[in-house]
Design a protein around this motif. Structure first.
Motif, PDB file in Angstrom:
ATOM      1  N   PRO A 167      -3.621   9.555   8.435  1.00 18.54           N
ATOM      2  CA  PRO A 167      -3.639   8.307   8.639  1.00 18.54           C
ATOM      3  C   PRO A 167      -3.652   7.204   7.499  1.00 18.54           C
ATOM      4  N   ALA A 168      -3.166   6.082   7.529  1.00 16.64           N
ATOM      5  CA  ALA A 168      -3.134   5.206   6.470  1.00 16.64           C
ATOM      6  C   ALA A 168      -3.215   3.703   7.212  1.00 16.64           C
ATOM      7  N   ARG A 169      -3.870   2.758   6.466  1.00 12.65           N
ATOM      8  CA  ARG A 169      -3.651   1.472   6.832  1.00 12.65           C
ATOM      9  C   ARG A 169      -2.397   0.811   6.166  1.00 12.65           C
ATOM     10  N   LYS A 170      -1.170   0.814   6.970  1.00 12.40           N
ATOM     11  CA  LYS A 170      -0.291   0.639   6.060  1.00 12.40           C
ATOM     12  C   LYS A 170       0.165  -0.710   6.059  1.00 12.40           C
ATOM     13  N   ILE A 171       0.935  -1.373   4.916  1.00 11.97           N
ATOM     14  CA  ILE A 171       0.747  -2.664   4.832  1.00 11.97           C
ATOM     15  C   ILE A 171       2.398  -3.168   4.682  1.00 11.97           C
ATOM     16  N   MET A 172       3.174  -2.502   4.051  1.00 13.10           N
ATOM     17  CA  MET A 172       4.754  -2.396   3.842  1.00 13.10           C
ATOM     18  C   MET A 172       5.290  -1.224   3.982  1.00 13.10           C
ATOM     19  N   GLU A 173       6.331  -0.804   4.186  1.00 15.44           N
ATOM     20  CA  GLU A 173       7.440   0.041   4.248  1.00 15.44           C
ATOM     21  C   GLU A 173       8.748  -0.215   3.916  1.00 15.44           C
ATOM     22  N   THR A 174       9.117   0.608   2.995  1.00 18.04           N
ATOM     23  CA  THR A 174      10.752   0.406   2.934  1.00 18.04           C
ATOM     24  C   THR A 174      11.379   1.998   2.994  1.00 18.04           C
ATOM     25  N   ASP A 175      12.843   1.871   2.932  1.00 18.50           N
ATOM     26  CA  ASP A 175      13.200   3.248   2.928  1.00 18.50           C
ATOM     27  C   ASP A 175      12.712   4.394   1.842  1.00 18.50           C
ATOM     28  N   ASN A 176      12.064   3.799   0.748  1.00 16.02           N
ATOM     29  CA  ASN A 176      11.808   4.627  -0.494  1.00 16.02           C
ATOM     30  C   ASN A 176      10.521   4.511  -0.882  1.00 16.02           C
ATOM     31  N   SER A 177       9.738   3.489  -0.267  1.00 17.85           N
ATOM     32  CA  SER A 177       8.299   3.061  -0.743  1.00 17.85           C
ATOM     33  C   SER A 177       7.247   2.879   0.395  1.00 17.85           C
ATOM     34  N   LEU A 178       6.153   3.146   0.131  1.00 13.50           N
ATOM     35  CA  LEU A 178       5.095   2.842   1.074  1.00 13.50           C
ATOM     36  C   LEU A 178       3.888   2.135   0.506  1.00 13.50           C
ATOM     37  N   ALA A 179       3.293   1.057   1.109  1.00 13.99           N
ATOM     38  CA  ALA A 179       2.124   0.358   0.506  1.00 13.99           C
ATOM     39  C   ALA A 179       1.030   0.429   1.851  1.00 13.99           C
ATOM     40  N   PHE A 180      -0.087   0.789   1.230  1.00 19.09           N
ATOM     41  CA  PHE A 180      -1.305   0.942   2.264  1.00 19.09           C
ATOM     42  C   PHE A 180      -2.535   0.431   1.533  1.00 19.09           C
TER      43      PHE A 180
ATOM     44  N   ARG B 215     -11.848  -5.808  -2.045  1.00 14.53           N
ATOM     45  CA  ARG B 215     -11.399  -6.422  -0.804  1.00 14.53           C
ATOM     46  C   ARG B 215      -9.738  -6.338  -0.930  1.00 14.53           C
ATOM     47  N   GLY B 216      -9.194  -5.667  -0.511  1.00 12.62           N
ATOM     48  CA  GLY B 216      -7.573  -5.920  -0.359  1.00 12.62           C
ATOM     49  C   GLY B 216      -6.978  -4.843  -1.429  1.00 12.62           C
ATOM     50  N   HIS B 217      -7.444  -3.795  -2.101  1.00  5.90           N
ATOM     51  CA  HIS B 217      -7.047  -3.070  -3.013  1.00  5.90           C
ATOM     52  C   HIS B 217      -5.854  -2.267  -2.362  1.00  5.90           C
ATOM     53  N   THR B 218      -4.846  -2.409  -2.907  1.00  4.26           N
ATOM     54  CA  THR B 218      -3.874  -1.710  -2.312  1.00  4.26           C
ATOM     55  C   THR B 218      -3.137  -0.784  -2.980  1.00  4.26           C
ATOM     56  N   LEU B 219      -2.530   0.119  -2.419  1.00  2.36           N
ATOM     57  CA  LEU B 219      -1.698   1.263  -3.171  1.00  2.36           C
ATOM     58  C   LEU B 219      -0.079   1.256  -2.706  1.00  2.36           C
ATOM     59  N   VAL B 220       0.776   1.148  -3.683  1.00  2.00           N
ATOM     60  CA  VAL B 220       1.930   1.253  -3.459  1.00  2.00           C
ATOM     61  C   VAL B 220       2.634   2.503  -3.894  1.00  2.00           C
ATOM     62  N   ILE B 221       3.211   3.598  -3.123  1.00  2.00           N
ATOM     63  CA  ILE B 221       3.630   4.595  -3.648  1.00  2.00           C
ATOM     64  C   ILE B 221       5.250   4.859  -3.460  1.00  2.00           C
ATOM     65  N   PRO B 222       5.759   5.754  -3.870  1.00  3.09           N
ATOM     66  CA  PRO B 222       7.426   6.212  -3.795  1.00  3.09           C
ATOM     67  C   PRO B 222       6.981   7.164  -2.527  1.00  3.09           C
ATOM     68  N   LYS B 223       7.908   7.219  -1.724  1.00  6.03           N
ATOM     69  CA  LYS B 223       7.960   8.405  -0.623  1.00  6.03           C
ATOM     70  C   LYS B 223       8.207   9.693  -1.134  1.00  6.03           C
ATOM     71  N   LYS B 224       9.125   9.753  -1.968  1.00  6.52           N
ATOM     72  CA  LYS B 224       9.415  10.897  -2.703  1.00  6.52           C
ATOM     73  C   LYS B 224       8.313  11.161  -3.669  1.00  6.52           C
ATOM     74  N   HIS B 225       7.931  12.569  -3.849  1.00  2.00           N
ATOM     75  CA  HIS B 225       6.713  12.968  -4.832  1.00  2.00           C
ATOM     76  C   HIS B 225       7.363  13.177  -6.227  1.00  2.00           C
ATOM     77  N   TYR B 226       6.805  12.223  -7.099  1.00  2.00           N
ATOM     78  CA  TYR B 226       6.901  12.108  -8.489  1.00  2.00           C
ATOM     79  C   TYR B 226       5.529  12.128  -9.075  1.00  2.00           C
ATOM     80  N   GLU B 227       5.354  12.806 -10.197  1.00  2.00           N
ATOM     81  CA  GLU B 227       3.990  12.373 -10.790  1.00  2.00           C
ATOM     82  C   GLU B 227       3.822  11.342 -11.804  1.00  2.00           C
ATOM     83  N   LYS B 228       4.852  11.020 -12.413  1.00  2.00           N
ATOM     84  CA  LYS B 228       4.934  10.116 -13.499  1.00  2.00           C
ATOM     85  C   LYS B 228       6.004   9.206 -13.348  1.00  2.00           C
TER      86      LYS B 228
END
Length: 134
Positions: A14-27, A35-48
């Motif tokens: 589980p994660a505290r999701k903030i925003m989600e698109t077809d390709n990205s997720l923010a939580f 306070r409010g430190h957020t991560l934004v990731i691509p849904k597909k796995h990429y290292e760099k």
């Protein structure tokens, strides 16, 4: 795959999701430095960053752009950070953008304060680096 961020994307963790698109997720970061430190990731796995497809790159950084205004509203300033590889401090080998609310009294300092061992470079070395990177 044993990637914690891929497990968040798939719903296994589980994660505290903030925003989600077809390709990205923010939580919200599970171990926030502010306070409010957020991560934004691509849904597909990429290292760099350089491994991202054009589509995933565009979506990731559009999500970052949109959320920066929201994070910025918390304290007035936001640090955007990407650790691109283990040597750059990347702890989870899945590209992620940190959006960290900043204020003048948080004692974190500017990015240059992170580096106590800085290179002394001659004009020639700087010219060579410029040519190599251009």
């Amino acid at each position: 795959m044993d990637c914690i961020f891929c497990k968040i994307v798939s719903g296994l963790i589980p994660a505290r999701k903030i925003m989600e698109t077809d390709n990205s997720l923010a939580f919200l970061d599970a171990f926030p430095v502010a306070r409010g430190h957020t991560l934004v990731i691509p849904k597909k796995h990429y290292e760099k960053v350089q491994q991202l497809s054009k589509e995933d790159n565009a979506d990731l950084f559009e999500t970052v752009r949109i959320l920066t205004s929201k994070v910025d509203a918390l304290t007035g300033s936001t640090l955007l950070a990407v650790h691109n590889g283990r040597g750059a401090g990347q702890e989870v080998p899945h590209i992620h953008v940190h959006l960290i609310p900043r204020s003048q009294d948080d004692a974190a300092g500017p990015v240059h304060s992170m580096f106590t061992k800085r290179p002394a470079m001659s004009e020639r070395e700087l010219d060579e680096l410029q040519k190599r990177l251009a």
